[in-house]
Design a protein around this motif. Structure first.
Motif, PDB file in Angstrom:
ATOM      1  N   GLY A  15     -19.698   4.411   5.790  1.00 42.64           N
ATOM      2  CA  GLY A  15     -20.283   3.329   6.561  1.00 42.64           C
ATOM      3  C   GLY A  15     -19.327   2.602   7.474  1.00 42.64           C
ATOM      4  N   GLY A  16     -18.055   2.975   7.459  1.00 38.64           N
ATOM      5  CA  GLY A  16     -17.084   2.370   8.351  1.00 38.64           C
ATOM      6  C   GLY A  16     -16.277   1.241   7.755  1.00 38.64           C
ATOM      7  N   SER A  17     -16.363   1.038   6.446  1.00 42.90           N
ATOM      8  CA  SER A  17     -15.588  -0.011   5.802  1.00 42.90           C
ATOM      9  C   SER A  17     -14.155   0.462   5.587  1.00 42.90           C
ATOM     10  CB  SER A  17     -16.219  -0.391   4.471  1.00 42.90           C
ATOM     11  OG  SER A  17     -15.479  -1.409   3.830  1.00 42.90           O
ATOM     12  N   PRO A  18     -13.159  -0.281   6.084  1.00 42.29           N
ATOM     13  CA  PRO A  18     -11.773   0.163   5.981  1.00 42.29           C
ATOM     14  C   PRO A  18     -11.046  -0.394   4.761  1.00 42.29           C
ATOM     15  CG  PRO A  18     -11.868  -1.703   7.448  1.00 42.29           C
ATOM     16  CD  PRO A  18     -13.278  -1.467   6.961  1.00 42.29           C
ATOM     17  N   ASN A  19     -10.021   0.321   4.345  1.00 39.76           N
ATOM     18  CA  ASN A  19      -9.076  -0.148   3.345  1.00 39.76           C
ATOM     19  C   ASN A  19      -7.683   0.220   3.807  1.00 39.76           C
ATOM     20  OD1 ASN A  19     -10.520  -1.250   0.796  1.00 39.76           O
ATOM     21  ND2 ASN A  19     -11.687   0.578   1.352  1.00 39.76           N
ATOM     22  N   TYR A  20      -6.699  -0.615   3.433  1.00 39.92           N
ATOM     23  CA  TYR A  20      -5.337  -0.428   3.920  1.00 39.92           C
ATOM     24  C   TYR A  20      -4.322  -0.608   2.815  1.00 39.92           C
ATOM     25  CZ  TYR A  20      -7.683  -1.289   8.365  1.00 39.92           C
ATOM     26  OH  TYR A  20      -8.540  -1.235   9.439  1.00 39.92           O
ATOM     27  N   ALA A  21      -3.225   0.117   2.947  1.00 42.90           N
ATOM     28  CA  ALA A  21      -2.074  -0.176   2.117  1.00 42.90           C
ATOM     29  C   ALA A  21      -1.555  -1.566   2.454  1.00 42.90           C
ATOM     30  CB  ALA A  21      -0.978   0.857   2.345  1.00 42.90           C
ATOM     31  N   ASN A  22      -1.016  -2.245   1.466  1.00 36.60           N
ATOM     32  CA  ASN A  22      -0.516  -3.596   1.698  1.00 36.60           C
ATOM     33  C   ASN A  22       0.543  -3.645   2.798  1.00 36.60           C
ATOM     34  OD1 ASN A  22      -2.161  -4.812  -0.238  1.00 36.60           O
ATOM     35  ND2 ASN A  22      -0.645  -4.560  -1.861  1.00 36.60           N
ATOM     36  N   SER A  23       1.310  -2.592   2.920  1.00 40.78           N
ATOM     37  CA  SER A  23       2.396  -2.575   3.881  1.00 40.78           C
ATOM     38  C   SER A  23       1.923  -2.569   5.331  1.00 40.78           C
ATOM     39  CB  SER A  23       3.299  -1.365   3.636  1.00 40.78           C
ATOM     40  OG  SER A  23       2.572  -0.162   3.743  1.00 40.78           O
ATOM     41  N   VAL A  24       0.667  -2.228   5.569  1.00 39.51           N
ATOM     42  CA  VAL A  24       0.168  -2.146   6.940  1.00 39.51           C
ATOM     43  C   VAL A  24      -0.968  -3.113   7.219  1.00 39.51           C
ATOM     44  CG1 VAL A  24       0.857   0.275   7.024  1.00 39.51           C
ATOM     45  CG2 VAL A  24      -1.535  -0.316   6.557  1.00 39.51           C
ATOM     46  N   LYS A  25      -1.410  -3.854   6.229  1.00 34.35           N
ATOM     47  CA  LYS A  25      -2.495  -4.804   6.435  1.00 34.35           C
ATOM     48  C   LYS A  25      -2.136  -5.806   7.525  1.00 34.35           C
ATOM     49  CE  LYS A  25      -4.705  -4.723   1.888  1.00 34.35           C
ATOM     50  NZ  LYS A  25      -4.978  -5.483   0.643  1.00 34.35           N
ATOM     51  N   GLY A  26      -3.082  -6.040   8.399  1.00 36.85           N
ATOM     52  CA  GLY A  26      -2.866  -6.963   9.491  1.00 36.85           C
ATOM     53  C   GLY A  26      -2.233  -6.343  10.713  1.00 36.85           C
ATOM     54  N   ARG A  27      -1.715  -5.127  10.578  1.00 33.48           N
ATOM     55  CA  ARG A  27      -1.064  -4.451  11.695  1.00 33.48           C
ATOM     56  C   ARG A  27      -1.804  -3.196  12.136  1.00 33.48           C
ATOM     57  NH1 ARG A  27       3.741  -2.261  11.057  1.00 33.48           N
ATOM     58  NH2 ARG A  27       3.520  -1.896   8.804  1.00 33.48           N
ATOM     59  N   PHE A  28      -2.397  -2.484  11.183  1.00 31.17           N
ATOM     60  CA  PHE A  28      -3.086  -1.231  11.483  1.00 31.17           C
ATOM     61  C   PHE A  28      -4.590  -1.431  11.377  1.00 31.17           C
ATOM     62  CE2 PHE A  28       0.397   2.018  10.071  1.00 31.17           C
ATOM     63  CZ  PHE A  28       1.328   1.357  10.848  1.00 31.17           C
ATOM     64  N   THR A  29      -5.329  -0.678  12.170  1.00 28.74           N
ATOM     65  CA  THR A  29      -6.774  -0.699  12.125  1.00 28.74           C
ATOM     66  C   THR A  29      -7.292   0.731  12.144  1.00 28.74           C
ATOM     67  OG1 THR A  29      -6.870  -2.812  13.318  1.00 28.74           O
ATOM     68  CG2 THR A  29      -8.890  -1.514  13.201  1.00 28.74           C
ATOM     69  N   VAL A  30      -8.102   1.076  11.162  1.00 28.85           N
ATOM     70  CA  VAL A  30      -8.715   2.394  11.116  1.00 28.85           C
ATOM     71  C   VAL A  30     -10.181   2.267  11.532  1.00 28.85           C
ATOM     72  CG1 VAL A  30      -9.308   2.227   8.656  1.00 28.85           C
ATOM     73  CG2 VAL A  30      -9.053   4.479   9.729  1.00 28.85           C
ATOM     74  N   SER A  31     -10.641   3.221  12.293  1.00 27.59           N
ATOM     75  CA  SER A  31     -12.023   3.213  12.739  1.00 27.59           C
ATOM     76  C   SER A  31     -12.518   4.648  12.847  1.00 27.59           C
ATOM     77  CB  SER A  31     -12.175   2.487  14.076  1.00 27.59           C
ATOM     78  OG  SER A  31     -11.407   3.111  15.084  1.00 27.59           O
ATOM     79  N   SER A  38      -7.922   4.149   4.723  1.00 30.16           N
ATOM     80  CA  SER A  38      -9.101   4.969   4.529  1.00 30.16           C
ATOM     81  C   SER A  38     -10.293   4.251   5.118  1.00 30.16           C
ATOM     82  CB  SER A  38      -9.331   5.285   3.050  1.00 30.16           C
ATOM     83  OG  SER A  38      -9.528   4.103   2.302  1.00 30.16           O
ATOM     84  N   ILE A  39     -11.330   5.009   5.379  1.00 27.84           N
ATOM     85  CA  ILE A  39     -12.544   4.431   5.933  1.00 27.84           C
ATOM     86  C   ILE A  39     -13.739   5.118   5.303  1.00 27.84           C
ATOM     87  CG2 ILE A  39     -12.498   5.977   7.946  1.00 27.84           C
ATOM     88  CD1 ILE A  39     -13.604   3.510   9.555  1.00 27.84           C
ATOM     89  N   SER A  40     -14.698   4.327   4.888  1.00 30.51           N
ATOM     90  CA  SER A  40     -15.862   4.829   4.191  1.00 30.51           C
ATOM     91  C   SER A  40     -16.840   5.470   5.161  1.00 30.51           C
ATOM     92  CB  SER A  40     -16.544   3.697   3.431  1.00 30.51           C
ATOM     93  OG  SER A  40     -17.203   2.818   4.326  1.00 30.51           O
TER      94      SER A  40
END
Length: 115
Positions: free
Chosen positions: A54-70, A50-52
């Motif tokens: 203001g552009g602040s992202p959050n990720y499921a643990n399973s994709v952290k470090g691999r996915f980037t939302v913008s 998800s992305i706020s």
């Protein structure tokens, strides 16, 4: 007439990358948080990122470090860059937004990761 149009899915080998995009129309995109969900066959739909406003992202643990939302508010677009893909990432990916009184989903785009 809210519409969320997703694109960018496809078939990729494990370790590869894909970039998903979601173009939103019919609402004031810049004041809405946006989310990406996915659903694999036989599994529940899960929140991926998800992305706020203001552009602040959050990720499921399973994709952290691999996915980037913008997001690009000028283009009413939210993007999910997916790197180091794994077979377990295989799913239909959906763009999502809530604006009272209802929620909206994109049509979904298939991501298939082969081993």
């Amino acid at each position: 007439q809210v519409q969320l149009v997703e694109s960018g899915g496809g078939l990729v080998q494990a370790g590869g990358s894909l970039r998903l995009s979601c173009v939103v129309s019919g609402l004031t995109f810049s004041i809405r948080p946006m989310s990406w969900y996915r659903q694999a066959p036989g599994k529940q739909r899960e929140l991926v990122a998800s992305i706020s406003i203001g552009g602040s992202p959050n990720y499921a643990n399973s994709v952290k470090g691999r996915f980037t939302v913008s997001r690009d508010n000028a283009k009413n677009t939210v993007t999910l860059q997916m790197n180091t893909l794994k077979p377990e990432d295989t799913a239909v990916y959906y763009c999502y937004v809530y604006t009272h009184p209802r929620e909206y989903w994109g049509q979904g785009t298939q991501v298939t990761v082969s081993s």
